[in-house]
Write a protein that holds these residues in place. Structure first.
Motif, short mmCIF file in Angstrom:
data_model
loop_
_atom_site.label_atom_id
_atom_site.label_comp_id
_atom_site.label_asym_id
_atom_site.label_seq_id
_atom_site.Cartn_x
_atom_site.Cartn_y
_atom_site.Cartn_z
N LYS A 65 65.54 56.93 -32.82
CA LYS A 65 64.48 57.02 -31.82
C LYS A 65 63.66 58.27 -32.14
O LYS A 65 64.16 59.39 -32.04
CB LYS A 65 65.06 57.09 -30.41
N TRP A 66 62.44 58.04 -32.58
CA TRP A 66 61.53 59.10 -32.97
C TRP A 66 60.75 59.53 -31.74
O TRP A 66 60.04 58.72 -31.15
CB TRP A 66 60.59 58.61 -34.06
N CYS A 67 60.90 60.78 -31.35
CA CYS A 67 60.26 61.30 -30.14
C CYS A 67 59.18 62.32 -30.55
O CYS A 67 59.50 63.41 -31.02
CB CYS A 67 61.29 61.96 -29.23
N PHE A 68 57.93 61.92 -30.38
CA PHE A 68 56.81 62.75 -30.81
C PHE A 68 56.28 63.57 -29.63
O PHE A 68 56.34 63.12 -28.48
CB PHE A 68 55.70 61.87 -31.38
N PRO A 69 55.73 64.76 -29.92
CA PRO A 69 55.21 65.62 -28.84
C PRO A 69 54.13 64.89 -28.04
O PRO A 69 53.31 64.18 -28.59
CB PRO A 69 54.61 66.82 -29.57
N LEU A 70 54.19 65.11 -26.73
CA LEU A 70 53.19 64.51 -25.85
C LEU A 70 51.78 64.93 -26.23
O LEU A 70 51.56 66.07 -26.65
CB LEU A 70 53.45 64.93 -24.40
N VAL A 71 50.85 64.01 -26.07
CA VAL A 71 49.43 64.30 -26.22
C VAL A 71 48.76 63.90 -24.91
O VAL A 71 49.34 63.17 -24.09
CB VAL A 71 48.80 63.54 -27.41
N LYS A 74 49.29 60.65 -22.37
CA LYS A 74 50.56 59.95 -22.62
C LYS A 74 51.64 60.52 -21.71
O LYS A 74 51.57 61.67 -21.29
CB LYS A 74 50.99 60.08 -24.09
N LYS A 75 52.65 59.70 -21.43
CA LYS A 75 53.74 60.10 -20.54
C LYS A 75 55.06 60.15 -21.31
O LYS A 75 55.24 59.41 -22.27
CB LYS A 75 53.89 59.08 -19.40
N ASP A 76 55.96 61.00 -20.83
CA ASP A 76 57.29 61.11 -21.42
C ASP A 76 57.97 59.74 -21.40
O ASP A 76 58.00 59.07 -20.37
CB ASP A 76 58.12 62.12 -20.63
N GLY A 77 58.46 59.30 -22.57
CA GLY A 77 59.15 58.03 -22.67
C GLY A 77 58.27 56.84 -22.95
O GLY A 77 58.76 55.73 -23.17
N ALA A 120 57.24 62.16 -26.04
CA ALA A 120 58.35 62.81 -25.34
C ALA A 120 58.05 64.26 -25.01
O ALA A 120 57.38 64.96 -25.77
CB ALA A 120 59.61 62.73 -26.19
N ASP A 121 58.60 64.69 -23.87
CA ASP A 121 58.54 66.11 -23.50
C ASP A 121 59.32 66.95 -24.50
O ASP A 121 58.95 68.07 -24.81
CB ASP A 121 59.15 66.34 -22.11
N VAL A 122 60.44 66.41 -24.96
CA VAL A 122 61.29 67.11 -25.94
C VAL A 122 61.21 66.32 -27.24
O VAL A 122 61.85 65.28 -27.39
CB VAL A 122 62.74 67.21 -25.45
N PRO A 123 60.43 66.79 -28.21
CA PRO A 123 60.31 66.06 -29.48
C PRO A 123 61.56 66.19 -30.34
O PRO A 123 62.29 67.18 -30.25
CB PRO A 123 59.10 66.71 -30.15
#
Length: 132
Positions: A65-71, A74-77, A120-123
């Motif tokens: 699961k690749w979690c990229f920094p929020l822009v 966009k919402k977490d998740g 994601a909030d936590v990348p």
């Protein structure tokens, strides 16, 4: 045997697909540009902390699961539907795992693959490997 871990980082967006080719003495020579070398080094450093004591044998399921920094906007998740594409990103990840000795026979052991991209909030990258 099952392992799972999260590697907090800004996931690399450079992919395995970005190898380059040049011609030397009339023969094609493939090479990695600097950004691909940096992406490989980053993944190797993070994955190196989680190498299993024994190599995986037999068929495996890999979940990444690749979690990229929020822009903005966009919402977490929320699922990410922009580049990089899953296949090429994950190929580099699988190659790094193979190079580090996760698998007895190589990444061909991955019989089931689940790859997802999120904002994601936590990348970082969440990994789960299980024998099936």
């Amino acid at each position: 045997m099952t392992i799972e871990f999260f590697m907090p980082m800004v996931p690399p967006t450079t992919t395995h697909q970005q190898k380059q080719v040049t011609v030397r003495n009339g023969k094609p020579v493939f090479y990695e540009p600097e950004d691909l070398k940096a992406a490989r080094a980053k993944l190797m450093a993070h994955l190196g902390k989680h190498v299993p004591e024994k190599k995986y044998k037999g068929p495996l399921r890999l979940m990444a699961k690749w979690c990229f920094p929020l822009v903005k906007g966009k919402k977490d998740g929320q699922y990410k539907d922009t580049k990089p594409d899953n296949g090429n990103s994950n190929k580099l990840l699988e190659d790094c795992m193979e190079d580090l000795g996760y698998f007895e026979k190589g990444d061909a052991q991955i019989a089931s693959l689940i790859v997802e991209k999120f904002w994601a909030d936590v990348p970082g990258i969440y990994i789960r490997i299980e024998e099936i």
